[in-house]
Design a protein around this motif. Sequence first.
Motif, PDB file in Angstrom:
ATOM      1  N   GLY A  78       0.821  -1.212   0.000  1.00 39.95           N
ATOM      2  CA  GLY A  78       0.000   0.000   0.000  1.00 39.95           C
ATOM      3  C   GLY A  78       0.852   1.257   0.000  1.00 39.95           C
ATOM      4  O   GLY A  78       0.568   2.219  -0.730  1.00 39.95           O
ATOM      5  N   TYR A  79       1.919   1.265   0.778  1.00 42.23           N
ATOM      6  CA  TYR A  79       2.816   2.419   0.823  1.00 42.23           C
ATOM      7  C   TYR A  79       3.515   2.621  -0.521  1.00 42.23           C
ATOM      8  O   TYR A  79       3.647   3.752  -1.009  1.00 42.23           O
ATOM      9  CB  TYR A  79       3.838   2.230   1.948  1.00 42.23           C
ATOM     10  CG  TYR A  79       4.817   3.366   2.082  1.00 42.23           C
ATOM     11  CD1 TYR A  79       4.391   4.627   2.498  1.00 42.23           C
ATOM     12  CD2 TYR A  79       6.163   3.184   1.790  1.00 42.23           C
ATOM     13  CE1 TYR A  79       5.282   5.674   2.616  1.00 42.23           C
ATOM     14  CE2 TYR A  79       7.059   4.217   1.902  1.00 42.23           C
ATOM     15  CZ  TYR A  79       6.619   5.459   2.311  1.00 42.23           C
ATOM     16  OH  TYR A  79       7.500   6.498   2.425  1.00 42.23           O
ATOM     17  N   LEU A  81       2.378   1.703  -3.446  1.00 39.56           N
ATOM     18  CA  LEU A  81       1.371   2.213  -4.379  1.00 39.56           C
ATOM     19  C   LEU A  81       1.200   3.721  -4.221  1.00 39.56           C
ATOM     20  O   LEU A  81       1.026   4.450  -5.195  1.00 39.56           O
ATOM     21  CB  LEU A  81       0.033   1.502  -4.168  1.00 39.56           C
ATOM     22  CG  LEU A  81      -0.115   0.130  -4.810  1.00 39.56           C
ATOM     23  CD1 LEU A  81      -1.379  -0.565  -4.312  1.00 39.56           C
ATOM     24  CD2 LEU A  81      -0.146   0.231  -6.326  1.00 39.56           C
ATOM     25  N   TYR A  82       1.277   4.169  -2.995  1.00 39.89           N
ATOM     26  CA  TYR A  82       1.157   5.602  -2.719  1.00 39.89           C
ATOM     27  C   TYR A  82       2.354   6.379  -3.272  1.00 39.89           C
ATOM     28  O   TYR A  82       2.187   7.454  -3.852  1.00 39.89           O
ATOM     29  CB  TYR A  82       1.018   5.821  -1.205  1.00 39.89           C
ATOM     30  CG  TYR A  82       1.034   7.260  -0.789  1.00 39.89           C
ATOM     31  CD1 TYR A  82      -0.075   8.079  -1.017  1.00 39.89           C
ATOM     32  CD2 TYR A  82       2.142   7.811  -0.174  1.00 39.89           C
ATOM     33  CE1 TYR A  82      -0.061   9.400  -0.645  1.00 39.89           C
ATOM     34  CE2 TYR A  82       2.165   9.144   0.213  1.00 39.89           C
ATOM     35  CZ  TYR A  82       1.065   9.926  -0.033  1.00 39.89           C
ATOM     36  OH  TYR A  82       1.079  11.240   0.334  1.00 39.89           O
ATOM     37  N   ASN A  84       4.826   5.368  -5.731  1.00 38.80           N
ATOM     38  CA  ASN A  84       4.977   5.290  -7.183  1.00 38.80           C
ATOM     39  C   ASN A  84       4.172   4.092  -7.678  1.00 38.80           C
ATOM     40  O   ASN A  84       4.653   2.965  -7.671  1.00 38.80           O
ATOM     41  CB  ASN A  84       6.457   5.165  -7.568  1.00 38.80           C
ATOM     42  CG  ASN A  84       6.686   5.307  -9.048  1.00 38.80           C
ATOM     43  OD1 ASN A  84       5.782   5.121  -9.856  1.00 38.80           O
ATOM     44  ND2 ASN A  84       7.907   5.659  -9.414  1.00 38.80           N
ATOM     45  N   TRP A  85       2.986   4.343  -8.129  1.00 37.71           N
ATOM     46  CA  TRP A  85       2.089   3.249  -8.493  1.00 37.71           C
ATOM     47  C   TRP A  85       2.551   2.497  -9.740  1.00 37.71           C
ATOM     48  O   TRP A  85       2.309   1.301  -9.858  1.00 37.71           O
ATOM     49  CB  TRP A  85       0.668   3.759  -8.650  1.00 37.71           C
ATOM     50  CG  TRP A  85       0.459   4.716  -9.801  1.00 37.71           C
ATOM     51  CD1 TRP A  85       0.599   6.061  -9.778  1.00 37.71           C
ATOM     52  CD2 TRP A  85       0.084   4.364 -11.121  1.00 37.71           C
ATOM     53  NE1 TRP A  85       0.342   6.593 -10.999  1.00 37.71           N
ATOM     54  CE2 TRP A  85       0.016   5.567 -11.859  1.00 37.71           C
ATOM     55  CE3 TRP A  85      -0.203   3.169 -11.762  1.00 37.71           C
ATOM     56  CZ2 TRP A  85      -0.327   5.601 -13.198  1.00 37.71           C
ATOM     57  CZ3 TRP A  85      -0.549   3.213 -13.103  1.00 37.71           C
ATOM     58  CH2 TRP A  85      -0.602   4.409 -13.802  1.00 37.71           C
ATOM     59  N   LYS A  86       3.266   3.177 -10.660  1.00 39.97           N
ATOM     60  CA  LYS A  86       3.695   2.499 -11.883  1.00 39.97           C
ATOM     61  C   LYS A  86       4.738   1.422 -11.575  1.00 39.97           C
ATOM     62  O   LYS A  86       4.658   0.298 -12.072  1.00 39.97           O
ATOM     63  CB  LYS A  86       4.268   3.513 -12.874  1.00 39.97           C
ATOM     64  CG  LYS A  86       3.232   4.447 -13.446  1.00 39.97           C
ATOM     65  CD  LYS A  86       3.870   5.461 -14.353  1.00 39.97           C
ATOM     66  CE  LYS A  86       2.845   6.475 -14.810  1.00 39.97           C
ATOM     67  NZ  LYS A  86       3.451   7.555 -15.585  1.00 39.97           N
ATOM     68  N   THR A  88       5.199   0.032  -8.693  1.00 39.80           N
ATOM     69  CA  THR A  88       4.574  -0.982  -7.860  1.00 39.80           C
ATOM     70  C   THR A  88       3.812  -1.983  -8.710  1.00 39.80           C
ATOM     71  O   THR A  88       3.879  -3.196  -8.461  1.00 39.80           O
ATOM     72  CB  THR A  88       3.632  -0.327  -6.836  1.00 39.80           C
ATOM     73  OG1 THR A  88       4.377   0.630  -6.078  1.00 39.80           O
ATOM     74  CG2 THR A  88       3.047  -1.360  -5.899  1.00 39.80           C
ATOM     75  N   LEU A  89       3.121  -1.518  -9.723  1.00 36.41           N
ATOM     76  CA  LEU A  89       2.415  -2.436 -10.623  1.00 36.41           C
ATOM     77  C   LEU A  89       3.397  -3.306 -11.387  1.00 36.41           C
ATOM     78  O   LEU A  89       3.112  -4.470 -11.677  1.00 36.41           O
ATOM     79  CB  LEU A  89       1.521  -1.657 -11.590  1.00 36.41           C
ATOM     80  CG  LEU A  89       0.304  -0.990 -10.951  1.00 36.41           C
ATOM     81  CD1 LEU A  89      -0.502  -0.231 -11.998  1.00 36.41           C
ATOM     82  CD2 LEU A  89      -0.576  -2.009 -10.254  1.00 36.41           C
TER      83      LEU A  89
END
Length: 199
Positions: A78-79, A81-82, A84-86, A88-89
């Motif tokens: 979750g952190y 994603l907060y 740098n979501w790209k 993280t994906l």
Amino acid sequence: FGFLGQYLLNWTIGRTVLDIRRALLDALLRADARAYTSMGSGEAVTKVVGDPQQGVQLLAVASITLLRDGLPALAMLGYLLYINWKLTLLTLVTLPVMSAVLKIVNRRVRKTGTRAYDAQIHLSSVVGDIAHAWRLVRSFDAAAHERARFAQAAGEVRRHQLKQTAANATAQPLSQMVAAVGISVIVSMALYQGRTTGS
């Protein structure tokens, strides 16, 4: 976990094992003659005494590991994603590869575990036969034959346990290799992203 947590967990495990053993014994007492002819005494003892303890113990260890390691991993995800979501994906792309590798390894572990379990049951049956027929063994001077039979069964147990250990040991290096490749791709992408955006 603390004293109270450990005590309550072991109390729950012990109570669950006791209930399962009682149910297995009831099923064994109600079983028809075919069950007794197809199953050796060592196998019956192992199924009532050993299997419930091992199964519940494995379940407890897996639950503790999931709670201890899984919840922090979800929080970190979750952190990330907060932040740098790209990227993280991109890390989530490695999960199917890792799960495929672990699926193959787990299939091998189950196969070797089943064989090790069957070998141990056979060893228990050999020892049970010797203990039940000790008079016959002495009367017919069959001690050498029984020693050889025991040595063969014990050797099979050892061989299958080593195979199971080897199969278990491959899981960690393979998953680390997949994770290392994934991390190197993520770091490369982060460096590239930092160069192009200047951050």
